[in-house]
Motif scaffolding. Structure first.
Motif, short mmCIF file in Angstrom:
data_model
loop_
_atom_site.label_atom_id
_atom_site.label_comp_id
_atom_site.label_asym_id
_atom_site.label_seq_id
_atom_site.Cartn_x
_atom_site.Cartn_y
_atom_site.Cartn_z
N PHE A 44 0.83 -1.21 0.00
CA PHE A 44 0.00 0.00 0.00
C PHE A 44 0.86 1.26 0.00
O PHE A 44 0.65 2.17 -0.81
CB PHE A 44 -0.92 -0.02 1.23
N TYR A 45 1.86 1.31 0.88
CA TYR A 45 2.70 2.50 0.95
C TYR A 45 3.60 2.66 -0.28
O TYR A 45 3.76 3.77 -0.79
CB TYR A 45 3.56 2.45 2.22
N THR A 46 4.15 1.58 -0.76
CA THR A 46 5.01 1.69 -1.94
C THR A 46 4.21 2.10 -3.18
O THR A 46 4.70 2.86 -4.02
CB THR A 46 5.73 0.35 -2.21
N ASN A 47 2.96 1.61 -3.30
CA ASN A 47 2.12 2.04 -4.41
C ASN A 47 1.82 3.54 -4.33
O ASN A 47 1.81 4.24 -5.36
CB ASN A 47 0.82 1.24 -4.44
N ASN A 48 1.56 4.02 -3.11
CA ASN A 48 1.34 5.46 -2.94
C ASN A 48 2.57 6.24 -3.37
O ASN A 48 2.46 7.28 -4.04
CB ASN A 48 1.00 5.77 -1.48
N TYR A 49 3.74 5.76 -2.98
CA TYR A 49 4.97 6.48 -3.31
C TYR A 49 5.21 6.48 -4.82
O TYR A 49 5.64 7.49 -5.38
CB TYR A 49 6.16 5.84 -2.59
N TRP A 50 4.93 5.37 -5.47
CA TRP A 50 5.13 5.33 -6.92
C TRP A 50 4.16 6.28 -7.63
O TRP A 50 4.53 6.92 -8.63
CB TRP A 50 4.92 3.91 -7.45
N ILE A 51 2.93 6.38 -7.14
CA ILE A 51 1.98 7.30 -7.75
C ILE A 51 2.44 8.74 -7.57
O ILE A 51 2.41 9.55 -8.51
CB ILE A 51 0.58 7.09 -7.14
N TRP A 52 2.87 9.10 -6.37
CA TRP A 52 3.38 10.45 -6.13
C TRP A 52 4.60 10.74 -6.99
O TRP A 52 4.74 11.82 -7.56
CB TRP A 52 3.72 10.64 -4.66
N GLY A 53 5.50 9.78 -7.06
CA GLY A 53 6.71 9.98 -7.86
C GLY A 53 6.41 10.15 -9.34
O GLY A 53 6.99 11.01 -10.00
N GLY A 54 5.49 9.34 -9.87
CA GLY A 54 5.13 9.48 -11.28
C GLY A 54 4.44 10.80 -11.58
O GLY A 54 4.73 11.45 -12.60
N THR A 55 3.53 11.22 -10.70
CA THR A 55 2.85 12.50 -10.90
C THR A 55 3.83 13.66 -10.79
O THR A 55 3.76 14.63 -11.58
CB THR A 55 1.72 12.66 -9.88
#
Length: 253
Positions: A44-55
């Protein structure tokens, strides 16, 4: 030849050894089940981080394009200063978010998987990612705000007719209010609160005593001397040979 009492003692020791194996298997399966629960949190946390990083990567591309465009001569000094400062701050925050999210997504799962303290390392990785989530979220919101301010300034840095500029500002203000409303509504509706988004975690308090179970392979390789390991192997080999000899003689009889 082995006496009947020795056979009974050997059988008793074998049962004790099997019980130890069963108990160790229960502990291992319980710890692995807890790791599966915490793995869901880690994902859950890593997916959030990847979304923030991509955006943030997409936003950094737009902001960098604005920063490389030269400001026209004759632009008001205060307007130019606000425009450049907002653009630079937005780009800096985006780069920070990209760096933080990449490092967290690399080293967080690495600590959980290869940590030296087993489940304690897993807990440490998940707790760290959860603690850093709020700071990255705040940096992401600030980068959006500064990008919006930079977009408002660019309307006046490259001026058109006053009526057109005013209409652009009205449209931007409408979307700003709409975005803020949707964000607050989603945080209250799905996040559970406006500022705090904490909830129960996957740590099982009743299994804390099992977290001190050491790595048997690492223990045998680092703590036990090779001579002792060889001696244990020879004693088991000798015991096995004696037991085989006893079975052979018993079959002959």
């Amino acid at each position: 030849w082995l006496k009947p009492g020795a056979t009974k003692t050997r059988s008793k020791h074998g049962q004790t050894a099997m019980l130890q194996l069963y108990k160790n298997n229960v502990v291992t399966e319980t710890t692995a089940a807890q790791a599966d629960v915490r793995q869901r949190e880690l994902d859950f946390y890593t997916n959030n981080y990847w979304i923030w990083g991509g955006t943030a990567t997409v936003m950094a591309g737009f902001v960098f394009t604005q920063l490389t465009n030269p400001v026209p001569e004759g632009t008001n000094m205060y307007l130019e200063s606000v425009y450049l400062v907002c653009t630079a701050v937005s780009l800096g925050l985006d780069l920070c978010i990209i760096t933080w999210t990449v490092l967290c997504c690399i080293w967080g799962p690495g600590l959980a998987l290869r940590g030296p303290h087993g489940m304690k390392s897993f807990h440490k990785a998940v707790d760290f990612l959860r603690g850093e989530q709020q700071s990255i979220y705040t940096a992401f919101i600030l980068s959006i705000i500064t990008f919006f301010m930079s977009s408002c300034c660019i309307v006046w840095v490259y001026p058109s007719r006053t009526l057109v500029n005013t209409a652009c500002m009205a449209v931007l203000a409408f979307f700003l209010v709409l975005i803020l409303f949707l964000q607050l509504w989603l945080e209250c509706k799905i996040g559970g609160s406006l500022f705090l988004h904490e909830g129960p975690d996957g740590r099982i308090a009743g299994l804390e005593k099992f977290e001190d179970v050491a790595d048997l392979d690492n223990f045998m390789a680092s703590k036990v001397r090779p001579a002792e390991v060889a001696g244990v192997g020879m004693s088991f080999g000798a015991t096995g040979m004696g037991y085989s000899h006893f079975q052979t003689n018993a079959s002959r009889r």
